[in-house]
Write a protein that holds these residues in place. Structure first.
Motif, short mmCIF file in Angstrom:
data_model
loop_
_atom_site.label_atom_id
_atom_site.label_comp_id
_atom_site.label_asym_id
_atom_site.label_seq_id
_atom_site.Cartn_x
_atom_site.Cartn_y
_atom_site.Cartn_z
N MET A 1 -15.52 33.83 34.76
CA MET A 1 -14.36 33.71 33.90
C MET A 1 -13.07 33.87 34.72
O MET A 1 -13.02 34.71 35.64
N PRO A 2 -12.01 33.12 34.40
CA PRO A 2 -10.76 33.19 35.16
C PRO A 2 -10.13 34.58 35.08
O PRO A 2 -10.19 35.25 34.04
N LEU A 3 -9.50 35.02 36.17
CA LEU A 3 -8.84 36.32 36.22
C LEU A 3 -7.81 36.50 35.11
O LEU A 3 -7.71 37.60 34.53
N PRO A 4 -6.99 35.49 34.76
CA PRO A 4 -6.00 35.69 33.70
C PRO A 4 -6.61 36.15 32.37
O PRO A 4 -5.93 36.83 31.59
N LEU A 5 -7.87 35.81 32.11
CA LEU A 5 -8.51 36.28 30.89
C LEU A 5 -8.56 37.81 30.85
O LEU A 5 -8.34 38.43 29.81
N TYR A 6 -8.85 38.42 31.99
CA TYR A 6 -8.94 39.88 32.06
C TYR A 6 -7.55 40.52 31.95
O TYR A 6 -7.42 41.63 31.43
N LEU A 7 -6.53 39.81 32.40
CA LEU A 7 -5.16 40.31 32.25
C LEU A 7 -4.76 40.27 30.77
O LEU A 7 -4.09 41.19 30.28
N LEU A 8 -5.15 39.22 30.08
CA LEU A 8 -4.90 39.15 28.63
C LEU A 8 -5.66 40.26 27.91
O LEU A 8 -5.15 40.88 26.97
N ALA A 9 -6.88 40.53 28.37
CA ALA A 9 -7.68 41.59 27.74
C ALA A 9 -7.04 42.96 27.91
O ALA A 9 -7.15 43.82 27.02
N LEU A 10 -6.32 43.18 29.01
CA LEU A 10 -5.62 44.44 29.21
C LEU A 10 -4.54 44.63 28.15
O LEU A 10 -4.39 45.72 27.58
N ALA A 11 -3.81 43.57 27.85
CA ALA A 11 -2.79 43.64 26.80
C ALA A 11 -3.44 43.88 25.44
O ALA A 11 -2.94 44.67 24.63
N VAL A 12 -4.56 43.21 25.19
CA VAL A 12 -5.27 43.40 23.93
C VAL A 12 -5.76 44.85 23.81
O VAL A 12 -5.77 45.44 22.73
N PRO A 121 -14.13 25.55 30.04
CA PRO A 121 -14.70 24.33 29.47
C PRO A 121 -14.91 24.46 27.96
O PRO A 121 -15.07 25.56 27.43
N ALA A 122 -14.95 23.31 27.28
CA ALA A 122 -15.00 23.31 25.82
C ALA A 122 -16.22 24.01 25.26
O ALA A 122 -16.19 24.49 24.12
N ASP A 123 -17.31 24.08 26.02
CA ASP A 123 -18.53 24.69 25.50
C ASP A 123 -18.69 26.17 25.91
O ASP A 123 -19.76 26.73 25.79
N ARG A 124 -17.58 26.79 26.38
CA ARG A 124 -17.65 28.20 26.78
C ARG A 124 -16.59 29.04 26.06
O ARG A 124 -16.17 30.08 26.55
N LYS A 125 -16.18 28.58 24.88
CA LYS A 125 -15.15 29.31 24.15
C LYS A 125 -15.61 30.72 23.78
O LYS A 125 -14.85 31.69 23.89
N ALA A 126 -16.84 30.85 23.31
CA ALA A 126 -17.32 32.16 22.87
C ALA A 126 -17.35 33.15 24.03
O ALA A 126 -17.03 34.33 23.86
N ARG A 127 -17.71 32.68 25.21
CA ARG A 127 -17.76 33.59 26.36
C ARG A 127 -16.35 34.05 26.75
O ARG A 127 -16.14 35.21 27.08
N ALA A 128 -15.39 33.13 26.68
CA ALA A 128 -14.00 33.52 26.95
C ALA A 128 -13.50 34.52 25.92
O ALA A 128 -12.82 35.49 26.25
N LEU A 129 -13.84 34.29 24.67
CA LEU A 129 -13.42 35.20 23.61
C LEU A 129 -14.05 36.58 23.77
O LEU A 129 -13.43 37.60 23.43
N ALA A 130 -15.27 36.63 24.29
CA ALA A 130 -15.92 37.92 24.51
C ALA A 130 -15.13 38.76 25.51
O ALA A 130 -14.99 39.97 25.33
N VAL A 131 -14.60 38.12 26.55
CA VAL A 131 -13.77 38.85 27.52
C VAL A 131 -12.50 39.35 26.84
O VAL A 131 -12.11 40.52 26.98
N LEU A 132 -11.85 38.46 26.08
CA LEU A 132 -10.60 38.83 25.43
C LEU A 132 -10.80 39.95 24.40
O LEU A 132 -10.09 40.95 24.41
N LEU A 133 -11.79 39.78 23.55
CA LEU A 133 -12.04 40.78 22.51
C LEU A 133 -12.63 42.06 23.08
O LEU A 133 -12.62 43.10 22.41
N GLY A 134 -13.12 41.99 24.32
CA GLY A 134 -13.55 43.22 24.99
C GLY A 134 -12.42 44.22 25.09
O GLY A 134 -12.65 45.43 25.12
N GLY A 135 -11.17 43.73 25.12
CA GLY A 135 -10.02 44.64 25.14
C GLY A 135 -9.93 45.45 23.87
O GLY A 135 -9.64 46.66 23.90
N THR A 136 -10.22 44.82 22.73
CA THR A 136 -10.19 45.54 21.45
C THR A 136 -11.31 46.55 21.37
O THR A 136 -11.10 47.71 20.96
N THR A 137 -12.51 46.14 21.75
CA THR A 137 -13.64 47.07 21.65
C THR A 137 -13.51 48.21 22.66
O THR A 137 -13.88 49.35 22.37
#
Length: 381
Positions: A1-12, A121-137
Motif C-alpha cells: 500500500m502507498p505510504l500516503p495511505l498511512y499518513l492519512l490514517a494518522l490523521a484519521v 488499482p480498482a480491485d483493491r479498494k477494500a484493502r486501501a480502506l482497511a489501512v485508512l480505517l485502521g486509524g479509527t480502530t
C-alpha cells in the motif's frame, strides 16, 4: 500500500481519538465549565450532527479542488478547533468548536475515502480502506484510553491539546505525502442522482443499521462491565481496549477479502454478529465470557462495517466527489441513531446488546427482502 495511505490514517487516528474520548472526560469537563453532565453530553450530539451534515456539505465545497489542499485545510481547521476548545472557559464556545471539528472531520474522511481508493488499482479498494480505517480502530485501542488517562492525570484540557499536537504530523504528512491531484468535477445533479440507484441505497441502509448496532452497544459498555459482570471501574477501559483490538483485527482482515468476497463475508459475518449480541445479552454476568465476546464482536462489527464501506464506494463510482460523503453520512447516521435508541432500554443493563441484536436482525431481514447481494467489483446484486 502507498505510504500516503498511512499518513492519512494518522490523521484519521487523531480525529477518531477526539470523537470518542469525551466519554471519559465529561464529568471533569462539566465541573470545570459549571454545567451538568447531561448538558455536557450535548458536546457528543453536536459532534455527531456535524459529522452527518458535514460529509456531503464539505465534499460539495471540495469538488474540483486539489485533494491535498482540501485534506490539509480540514486537518488545520480540526487542529484550530481543538486549540479553541482547550483554552476556552465558555461552554457555548466549546460546543461550537466541537461542531466545527466535526465538520472538518467529516470533510476530511469523505475526501480521504475517495483519495485513498484513487491511489490503488480498482480491485483493491477494500484493502486501501482497511489501512485508512485502521486509524479509527487504533483510536479505540490506544487513543481513547490514552485520552481518558491523560484527562485523569492532567485535566480534560490536556486531552484536547494532545489531539491538536497529533494533528501537526498529520498535516505535514498530508502536505508532503499526498499527491496534488484535483478531484473530478462532475455535475452535482449527476452526483446526487447516483443516490437513486437501488443497489447503493440498499448498502447505505445496511451500513447505517450495522453501525447503529455497533455504537448502540459500544456507548453503554460501562454499565454492563460494572453491573452484571461485577467488575470494578478500571475494567471498563480494558473492555473498551478489547473491543477496539477486535475492531482493528476485523477491519484489517476484511480488507484482504472484501474486494472479491464481500458477499461471502456479509453472508457469514451477519448471522455471527447477531448471535454474538444475543450471547452478550445472555452471558454478561460471566466476566471472562463477556470480555472474550467483546473482542469477537469488535472484530465482526468492523469487518462488516469496512466491507459495507467498500461496497458503497464501488456502487457510488458514478459520483467520484460524493462517494466518500455517502459512506461517511451513512456510518454517522448509524452512530447517532444507535446510542439514541439504546438509551431508553438502559433500565436493563444488557438492553443495548438486545437492541443491537435487533438492529442486525433488521439488516439481515432488509437484505433478504430487498434481494441485496453485494459482492465484488464485478458482481451483481
Amino acid at each position: 500500500m502507498p505510504l500516503p495511505l498511512y499518513l492519512l490514517a494518522l490523521a484519521v487516528f487523531a480525529m477518531g481519538t477526539s470523537e470518542f474520548m469525551l466519554a471519559g472526560l465529561l464529568p471533569d469537563l462539566a465541573r470545570d465549565l459549571g454545567v451538568s453532565v447531561g448538558a455536557a453530553g450535548a458536546l457528543t450530539s453536536a459532534f455527531a450532527v456535524g459529522m452527518v451534515v458535514g460529509a456531503p456539505l464539505m465534499a460539495v465545497l471540495a469538488r474540483g479542488r486539489s485533494g491535498r489542499a482540501g485534506l490539509l485545510a480540514f486537518v488545520l481547521v480540526f487542529l484550530a478547533a481543538h486549540v479553541v476548545g482547550a483554552v476556552t472557559a465558555s461552554f457555548p464556545v466549546l460546543l461550537l468548536s466541537r461542531f466545527a471539528a466535526a465538520l472538518a472531520n467529516a470533510g476530511f474522511l469523505a475526501l480521504a475515502l475517495t483519495t485513498a481508493t484513487a491511489m490503488v488499482p480498482a480491485d483493491r479498494k477494500a484493502r486501501a480502506l482497511a489501512v485508512l480505517l485502521g486509524g479509527t480502530t487504533a483510536a479505540t485501542v490506544a487513543g481513547v484510553p490514552g485520552g481518558a488517562l491523560l484527562g485523569a492525570l492532567a485535566g480534560w484540557r490536556a486531552a484536547f491539546w494532545a489531539v491538536a499536537v497529533l494533528c501537526v504530523p498529520a498535516a505535514l504528512g498530508v502536505l508532503r505525502g499526498v499527491p496534488d491531484g484535483r478531484t473530478e468535477r462532475t455535475p452535482l445533479r449527476g452526483e446526487f442522482g447516483v443516490l437513486r440507484a437501488p443497489r447503493l441505497l440498499r448498502v447505505l441502509v445496511l451500513a447505517a443499521l450495522v453501525n447503529a448496532a455497533t455504537f448502540g452497544a459500544f456507548t453503554f459498555l460501562a454499565p454492563v462491565v460494572t453491573g452484571p459482570a461485577g467488575l470494578t471501574a478500571p475494567w471498563v477501559s480494558a473492555a473498551l481496549v478489547l473491543f477496539g483490538a477486535g475492531s482493528f483485527a476485523g477491519v484489517t482482515a476484511a480488507g484482504r477479502f472484501a474486494d472479491r468476497h464481500s458477499a461471502r463475508l456479509l453472508a457469514v459475518g451477519g448471522p455471527l454478529l447477531l448471535a454474538g449480541w444475543l450471547a452478550l445479552a445472555a452471558l454478561a454476568d460471566r466476566p471472562a465470557v463477556l470480555l472474550a465476546l467483546l473482542l469477537v464482536q469488535g472484530a465482526l462489527s468492523f469487518a462488516l462495517g469496512g466491507t459495507l464501506i467498500a461496497r458503497i464506494l464501488y456502487e457510488a463510482a458514478g459520483a467520484p466527489a460524493l462517494a466518500g460523503a455517502y459512506a461517511t453520512a451513512a456510518l454517522n447516521a448509524g452512530a447517532v441513531a444507535g446510542p439514541l435508541l439504546a438509551a431508553p432500554v438502559l433500565e436493563r443493563p444488557t438492553g443495548p446488546f438486545l437492541l443491537s441484536a435487533g438492529l442486525v436482525a433488521a439488516a439481515l431481514a432488509f437484505a433478504a427482502v430487498s434481494g441485496s447481494r453485494p459482492g465484488g467489483p464485478a458482481s451483481t446484486c
